[in-house]
Write a protein that holds these residues in place. Structure first.
Motif: not given
Length: 311
Positions: A139-144
């Motif tokens: 999820q952190q990756f999806a949020e950049g």
């Protein structure tokens, strides 16, 4: 653009007039007509409430205010030109930043730590945080919020920027003193032996090898489940267990408690994908980091290909 009602384009004319002190030359330099320059000078006079340049004979002489404006206007335009010519650049030796990389323990061991060693030499001011894969991290990756993430291709989303960096192969491993198994592992023995499996994180994702076996209808006598590959390798030592390890990891355990056996059936491959956030796609720093990863990964691929080049 205007600041305090001043059209900043007029400063280009003012700078040229203060340099040449001649309307004709300024018109030629700026490739406009003389009336255009005269009109611009009128607007400048109106804004500054000063004549700025006064005709003396054939020469235009700057007023005291214009003389004071000469250097600031010239410097302002030079600064504007530097801003206009600015492009993203990256010098690893001078870069000071923090990066976050997400990967499984296997990819950390096989690839990321080697990348980190290179970073310490070539980019000593970059601080690196390595985190384990999890739903929260994805999820952190999806949020950049991450710089790079490594995982099998099954986890790639439609909008991800990604590239396959290497393809390892799973191999069966047993305790090196397990004399019940010879150099070759038959399918029926593999299915009957006690098996150690991987389940990653709170979502209990199974490994790519177990996913392959399930799809291929190859049953396993699962007696132990572990959260990562390092634990899996250590757990086999001193037991009758069999496990599936990526070759890049298994090779380090040969002679240290484990033995790799050759299966007489197909064992799966393990491609690894490098993903990066969309907003970093054109970032020179992230591009440099990805290039470093690919260089290290190519060397790993050469080792893998050499190990499996002979039947």
């Amino acid at each position: 653009m205007r600041i305090n009602s001043l059209d900043l384009n007029l400063l280009i004319v003012l700078d040229a007039l203060l340099t040449h002190e001649n309307v004709t030359r300024v018109a030629e330099q700026l490739n406009v007509t003389q009336p255009t320059i005269s009109n611009a000078l009128s607007r400048l006079r109106l804004h500054f409430k000063d004549e700025l340049l006064v005709l003396v004979g054939r020469r235009m002489v700057p007023t005291p205010l214009a003389s004071r404006l000469r250097d600031p206007v010239s410097e302002l335009l030079r600064q504007a030109q530097r801003v206009a010519l600015t492009r993203s650049s990256f010098d690893p030796a001078e870069a000071e930043t923090d990066i976050v990389i997400a990967a499984s323990d296997y990819v950390v061991d096989a690839l990321v730590l080697d990348v980190q060693r290179e970073l310490l030499h070539r980019a000593p001011r970059i601080n690196t945080q390595i985190v384990s894969l999890s739903a929260a991290v994805r999820q952190q990756f999806a949020e950049g919020k991450l710089d790079l993430m490594f995982h099998p291709p099954e986890f790639v989303n439609a909008n991800d920027h990604f590239e396959t960096v290497f393809e390892d192969k799973f191999v069966p491993v047993i305790w090196e003193r397990n004399d019940a198994v010879g150099a070759t592992l038959p399918l029926d023995a593999f299915q009957s032996m006690p098996y150690a499996a991987i389940e990653f994180g709170e979502s209990s994702h199974i490994s790519q090898s177990d996913l392959y076996f399930s799809r291929a209808g190859i049953t396993r006598n699962i007696r132990l489940r572990l959260p990562n590959y390092i634990n899996l390798a250590a757990a086999v030592i001193g037991t009758p267990l069999v496990a599936s390890l990526p070759w890049l990891l298994a090779r380090h355990w040969v002679g240290k408690g484990l033995r790799v056996v050759k299966p007489d059936f197909t064992f799966p491959a393990l491609p690894e994908v490098m993903c990066w956030p969309a907003h970093l796609n054109d970032d020179p720093g992230n591009q440099w980091l990805r290039g470093l990863v690919k260089d290290k990964a190519q060397r790993l691929q050469a080792l893998i290909d050499a190990a499996f080049s002979h039947p």
